[in-house]
Design a protein around this motif. Structure first.
Motif, short mmCIF file in Angstrom:
data_model
loop_
_atom_site.label_atom_id
_atom_site.label_comp_id
_atom_site.label_asym_id
_atom_site.label_seq_id
_atom_site.Cartn_x
_atom_site.Cartn_y
_atom_site.Cartn_z
N SER A 202 0.78 -1.22 -0.22
CA SER A 202 0.10 0.00 -0.12
C SER A 202 0.99 1.32 0.06
O SER A 202 0.26 2.24 -0.61
CB SER A 202 -1.12 -0.09 1.16
OG SER A 202 -0.25 0.01 2.44
N SER A 203 2.10 1.14 0.41
CA SER A 203 3.05 2.27 0.61
C SER A 203 4.26 1.84 0.62
O SER A 203 4.81 1.01 1.03
CB SER A 203 2.75 3.07 1.63
OG SER A 203 1.50 3.70 1.83
N LEU A 204 5.22 2.19 -0.53
CA LEU A 204 6.47 1.60 -0.57
C LEU A 204 7.50 2.16 0.35
O LEU A 204 7.21 3.54 1.00
CB LEU A 204 7.17 2.42 -2.07
CG LEU A 204 6.51 1.82 -3.15
CD1 LEU A 204 7.25 2.39 -4.45
CD2 LEU A 204 6.73 0.20 -3.24
N GLY A 205 8.22 1.49 1.00
CA GLY A 205 9.22 1.54 2.17
C GLY A 205 8.33 1.19 3.53
O GLY A 205 8.77 1.48 4.66
N VAL A 206 7.09 0.75 3.28
CA VAL A 206 6.44 0.52 4.92
C VAL A 206 5.96 -0.95 4.64
O VAL A 206 5.43 -1.41 3.48
CB VAL A 206 5.27 1.48 4.94
CG1 VAL A 206 4.48 0.96 6.10
CG2 VAL A 206 5.46 2.95 4.97
N ARG A 207 6.42 -1.88 5.68
CA ARG A 207 5.93 -3.18 5.81
C ARG A 207 5.18 -3.28 7.06
O ARG A 207 5.40 -2.68 8.12
CB ARG A 207 7.09 -3.99 5.93
CG ARG A 207 7.97 -3.91 4.48
CD ARG A 207 9.07 -4.98 4.58
NE ARG A 207 8.80 -6.00 3.80
CZ ARG A 207 9.75 -6.92 3.44
NH1 ARG A 207 10.79 -7.30 4.46
NH2 ARG A 207 9.33 -8.20 2.78
N CYS A 208 4.25 -4.24 7.12
CA CYS A 208 2.95 -4.38 8.37
C CYS A 208 2.93 -5.67 8.58
O CYS A 208 3.02 -6.71 7.50
CB CYS A 208 1.93 -3.41 8.00
SG CYS A 208 2.17 -1.82 7.19
N VAL A 209 2.38 -5.96 9.74
CA VAL A 209 1.86 -7.27 10.08
C VAL A 209 0.79 -6.85 10.77
O VAL A 209 0.26 -6.21 11.61
CB VAL A 209 2.71 -8.13 10.98
CG1 VAL A 209 2.18 -9.25 11.56
CG2 VAL A 209 4.10 -8.12 10.48
N ALA A 210 -0.38 -7.97 10.68
CA ALA A 210 -1.71 -7.60 11.21
C ALA A 210 -2.52 -9.06 11.77
O ALA A 210 -2.03 -9.99 11.15
CB ALA A 210 -2.90 -6.96 10.29
#
Length: 262
Positions: A202-210
């Protein structure tokens, strides 16, 4: 008394919709606005805008700055927000979000389903100087975010409604899933391990865990996500954070009263 209806429409519905649009504008802008700016942003004429604004002032949802004659959200909006905050159970779950942010050192979001999207309703900011900002009210795509994907994976009705008849998906970044088949494979993996990832989708440079916050039937109504710049979240950290986020999500689900639904 029943609402008056003309030609199949509730009389006054347009005015109500415009009043809500004005309130959303003030919410999203985060500051004071003049009537002219409100009219321009919403494509309304000045007289209509002025009537709506004055009505909202009379009910306490807006207030006027006497120094510059601009308007800002009033105590009525504040009290409504506080009531919603309490009804959502955010007072109860906030400590768990804080604990997750402290243990991971990263930003934590709580989001809820809102039709075909997820909306961030609470956020704990990372203390790290390099971080990604996603304030409450942010609308999150379901197919291109860890929060959205975990809601799809653990809510069959939403997954079916979102992907029915869909082959190609909107690509937000080069890493966004391009096809429904690819996304479904990701959702199957998410269900198997209990948490999802967002690899700059969804945004380059950002990683997430949910991970999902499920009701008593095991259906996801909300989710929590940990966000970090990609430089602080290599692949190995997904496996470290995933179980932590899943544990926190299960804890939050136990904190909510029986029958509670976001």
């Amino acid at each position: 008394m029943s609402p008056k209806i003309e030609d199949g429409r509730v009389v006054g519905a347009q005015t109500v919709a415009r009043a809500f649009a004005v309130l959303r504008l003030f919410r999203d802008q985060g500051g004071d606005l003049g009537v002219g700016a409100v009219a321009k942003e919403l494509g309304l004429n000045l007289s209509t805008t002025h009537r709506i604004v004055r009505a909202l002032v009379a009910e306490g949802f807006l207030a006027q700055n006497e120094d510059n004659e601009r308007y800002y959200l009033g105590t009525g909006a504040l009290l409504l927000g506080q009531a919603a905050h309490s009804n959502f159970g955010l007072d109860v779950v906030y400590p768990a979000l804080q604990a997750l942010a402290a243990s991971t050192g990263e930003s934590v979001n709580l989001g809820v389903l809102a039709g075909e999207i997820a909306v961030v309703v609470e956020r704990i900011e990372s203390v790290q100087p390099l971080r990604f900002t996603q304030p409450p009210g942010t609308r999150v795509p379901l197919h291109a975010s860890s929060m959205g994907k975990v809601l799809l994976a653990f809510n069959a009705d939403v997954e079916r409604r979102t992907l029915k008849g869909v082959n190609r998906l909107d690509r937000i970044t080069p890493k966004t899933h391009a096809t429904a088949a690819s996304l479904r494979a990701d959702l199957a993996m998410t269900r198997a391990r209990g948490w999802s990832t967002d690899d700059e989708e969804s945004s380059l440079g950002v990683r997430c865990v949910a991970a999902p916050i499920c009701d008593s039937a095991g259906v996801a109504r909300a989710a929590i996500a940990v966000q970090a710049p990609a430089v602080r979240m290599p692949d190995a950290r997904f496996d470290e954070l995933g179980p932590q986020v899943a544990t926190a999500a299960k804890e939050i689900s136990t904190l909510l009263p029986p029958g509670h639904s976001f």
